[in-house]
Motif scaffolding. Structure first.
Motif, PDB file in Angstrom:
ATOM      1  N   UNK A 166     -74.277 -82.603 -45.525  1.00  0.00           N
ATOM      2  CA  UNK A 166     -74.663 -81.224 -44.817  1.00  0.00           C
ATOM      3  C   UNK A 166     -75.745 -81.543 -43.960  1.00  0.00           C
ATOM      4  N   UNK A 167     -75.735 -81.310 -42.598  1.00  0.00           N
ATOM      5  CA  UNK A 167     -76.872 -81.565 -41.646  1.00  0.00           C
ATOM      6  C   UNK A 167     -77.330 -80.095 -41.132  1.00  0.00           C
ATOM      7  N   UNK A 168     -78.393 -79.403 -41.231  1.00  0.00           N
ATOM      8  CA  UNK A 168     -78.656 -78.216 -40.580  1.00  0.00           C
ATOM      9  C   UNK A 168     -79.902 -78.451 -39.924  1.00  0.00           C
ATOM     10  N   UNK A 169     -79.903 -77.784 -38.795  1.00  0.00           N
ATOM     11  CA  UNK A 169     -81.195 -77.614 -38.079  1.00  0.00           C
ATOM     12  C   UNK A 169     -81.495 -76.107 -37.680  1.00  0.00           C
ATOM     13  N   UNK A 170     -82.707 -75.527 -38.210  1.00  0.00           N
ATOM     14  CA  UNK A 170     -82.941 -74.294 -37.927  1.00  0.00           C
ATOM     15  C   UNK A 170     -84.218 -74.127 -36.957  1.00  0.00           C
ATOM     16  N   UNK A 171     -83.906 -73.429 -35.859  1.00  0.00           N
ATOM     17  CA  UNK A 171     -84.801 -73.064 -34.828  1.00  0.00           C
ATOM     18  C   UNK A 171     -84.861 -71.503 -34.523  1.00  0.00           C
ATOM     19  N   UNK A 172     -86.232 -70.943 -34.922  1.00  0.00           N
ATOM     20  CA  UNK A 172     -86.351 -69.588 -34.752  1.00  0.00           C
ATOM     21  C   UNK A 172     -85.402 -68.729 -35.804  1.00  0.00           C
ATOM     22  N   UNK A 173     -85.148 -69.331 -36.767  1.00  0.00           N
ATOM     23  CA  UNK A 173     -84.250 -68.730 -37.741  1.00  0.00           C
ATOM     24  C   UNK A 173     -82.869 -68.622 -37.384  1.00  0.00           C
ATOM     25  N   UNK A 174     -82.446 -69.495 -36.671  1.00  0.00           N
ATOM     26  CA  UNK A 174     -81.002 -69.624 -36.144  1.00  0.00           C
ATOM     27  C   UNK A 174     -80.511 -71.095 -36.890  1.00  0.00           C
ATOM     28  N   UNK A 175     -79.593 -71.237 -37.887  1.00  0.00           N
ATOM     29  CA  UNK A 175     -79.312 -72.353 -38.344  1.00  0.00           C
ATOM     30  C   UNK A 175     -78.068 -72.686 -37.678  1.00  0.00           C
ATOM     31  N   UNK A 176     -78.001 -74.073 -37.097  1.00  0.00           N
ATOM     32  CA  UNK A 176     -77.115 -74.758 -36.732  1.00  0.00           C
ATOM     33  C   UNK A 176     -76.510 -75.913 -37.467  1.00  0.00           C
ATOM     34  N   UNK A 177     -75.155 -76.066 -37.672  1.00  0.00           N
ATOM     35  CA  UNK A 177     -74.596 -77.158 -38.635  1.00  0.00           C
ATOM     36  C   UNK A 177     -74.053 -78.151 -37.582  1.00  0.00           C
ATOM     37  N   UNK A 178     -74.219 -79.455 -38.013  1.00  0.00           N
ATOM     38  CA  UNK A 178     -73.491 -80.428 -37.558  1.00  0.00           C
ATOM     39  C   UNK A 178     -72.247 -80.384 -38.345  1.00  0.00           C
ATOM     40  N   UNK A 179     -71.076 -80.686 -37.809  1.00  0.00           N
ATOM     41  CA  UNK A 179     -69.886 -80.644 -38.246  1.00  0.00           C
ATOM     42  C   UNK A 179     -69.680 -81.492 -39.733  1.00  0.00           C
ATOM     43  N   UNK A 180     -69.304 -80.992 -40.631  1.00  0.00           N
ATOM     44  CA  UNK A 180     -69.227 -81.495 -42.008  1.00  0.00           C
ATOM     45  C   UNK A 180     -67.671 -81.254 -42.571  1.00  0.00           C
TER      46      UNK A 180
END
Length: 293
Positions: A166-180
Motif C-alpha cells: 500500500x502506497x499513501x501520500x499525505x498532503x495537508x492532512x489528506x491521504x491519497x492512495x495509489x490503487x492496491x
C-alpha cells in the motif's frame, strides 16, 4: 548520546499531544537509543528503539513547532498487530485495514519526507507511507465482507486474504492512495483507491467487487470471458463508512455490450428460471445489498 529504558509512551503522548497514538501503536515501556546533533540550534535526532509491539529506526529534525523526517532518510517501523493498533492507527488509514484480525508476519511500514505539527494540527501533516501487510485474516462481519455476502456469515469468523503493498501520500492532512488490491480466499481481487481526509475524517474511496461474489445465480454468467466488476464508492467517515454502488454503473448496458447472444442459455438461467425456482435479477441483488442507488 543517550540510551533510555522504561519510557512510558503515555507520557510521550501527553508531551507530544498525539492523542495516545504512540502508546496504542508501540505499547509500553519503550527502550530507545538517541544521538542528538546541533542540540542548541535545529536538533537532529537519530533514534532506534524497541517496544512490546514495535521496532523502529528514524532520523528526525525539530524546528520550532514542527517535527520532520530527515530528507531522503526513511523511517522504518515493524509493528505487531494488536486491537489498539487496529482501532487507532490502521482504522484511520482505511476501513479495510480495520478489518484485519491476524497477520502472518509483523506489519512493515516505511515513512519518508514526513512532517507534522507538534501542536497536533492535522492539516500540517505531510509525508509518504509504504505499508507491507501481506497475508492476513479478515473479520467475516466487516465492511469488506459485506460486499461479498457469501462471506458475511456467522459460521465463518475469519477469511484468509492478502494485501498488495500500500502506497499513501499525505498532503495537508489528506491521504491519497495509489490503487492496491486485496485478494480474498485466493479467489477475489478487490481494488482500492481514493482519499481519506484526516482533518474531518471523511472518506472518498473507490473499490469494485465481482458479480460472482454477489450470489449463486450470478455464477451462471461465468460463460462470459471475464467477470463483471461492480464499482463501489465508499463515503461517510472513518468511524461510519458507507458503501454504495456507483450510480453511473449500468449493468444492463454492460450485458448488452458483452454480446450476450453468444451466451443465451447461461444468461437465461441467471435471469430466469433455475431448478424450478425463480433466480434473482442481479440488479435486484445490488439494490438489496446497498439499499438502492
Amino acid at each position: 548520546h543517550m540510551a533510555c529504558t522504561g519510557i512510558d509512551t503515555q507520557l510521550l503522548d501527553a508531551i507530544c499531544k498525539s492523542d495516545g497514538i504512540l502508546h496504542d501503536t508501540l505499547g509500553a515501556p519503550l527502550a530507545v537509543e538517541v544521538i542528538v546533533s546541533d542540540i542548541l540550534g535545529k536538533p537532529v535526532l537519530q533514534m532506534a528503539g524497541t517496544a512490546p509491539n514495535a521496532l523502529f529506526e528514524t532520523a528526525l529534525v525539530l524546528d520550532n513547532d514542527t517535527i520532520s523526517t530527515v530528507k531522503d532518510v526513511p523511517t522504518t517501523i515493524e509493528l505487531q498487530l494488536s486491537p489498539t493498533l487496529t482501532q487507532h492507527l490502521l482504522k484511520d488509514l482505511g476501513p479495510v485495514l480495520a478489518d484485519i484480525r491476524s497477520v502472518q508476519h509483523p506489519i512493515q511500514m516505511q515513512i519518508s519526507n514526513a512532517s507534522a505539527s507538534l501542536n497536533n494540527d492535522i492539516s500540517a501533516l505531510n509525508g509518504t507511507i509504504n505499508i507491507d501487510i501481506g497475508e492476513v485474516e479478515l473479520d467475516s462481519g466487516s465492511l469488506t465482507m459485506k460486499l461479498l455476502p457469501m462471506f458475511n456469515t456467522k459460521h465463518v469468523e475469519h477469511i484468509p486474504a492478502s494485501f498488495e503493498p500500500i502506497h499513501i501520500v499525505i498532503n495537508n492532512g489528506i491521504a491519497s492512495y495509489k490503487e492496491f488490491r486485496l485478494i480474498l480466499a485466493n479467489k477475489f481481487s478487490i481494488p482500492y483507491s481514493g482519499t481519506i481526509n484526516l482533518n474531518n475524517r471523511k472518506l472518498n474511496l473507490r473499490s469494485a467487487i465481482p458479480l460472482t461474489g454477489l450470489g449463486y445465480s450470478i455464477k451462471e454468467l461465468r460463460g462470459l470471458t471475464e467477470d463483471i466488476d461492480v464499482p463501489i464508492i465508499i463515503k461517510g467517515t472513518i468511524d461510519s463508512p458507507i458503501a454504495k454502488v456507483d450510480p453511473k454503473f449500468d449493468l444492463g448496458k454492460l450485458l448488452q455490450d458483452a454480446a450476450l447472444s453468444a451466451f443465451g442459455e447461461a444468461i437465461g438461467g441467471a435471469l430466469g428460471e433455475r431448478d424450478g425456482e425463480e433466480a434473482p435479477n442481479p440488479l435486484d441483488l445490488l439494490d438489496e445489498l446497498f439499499g438502492g442507488k
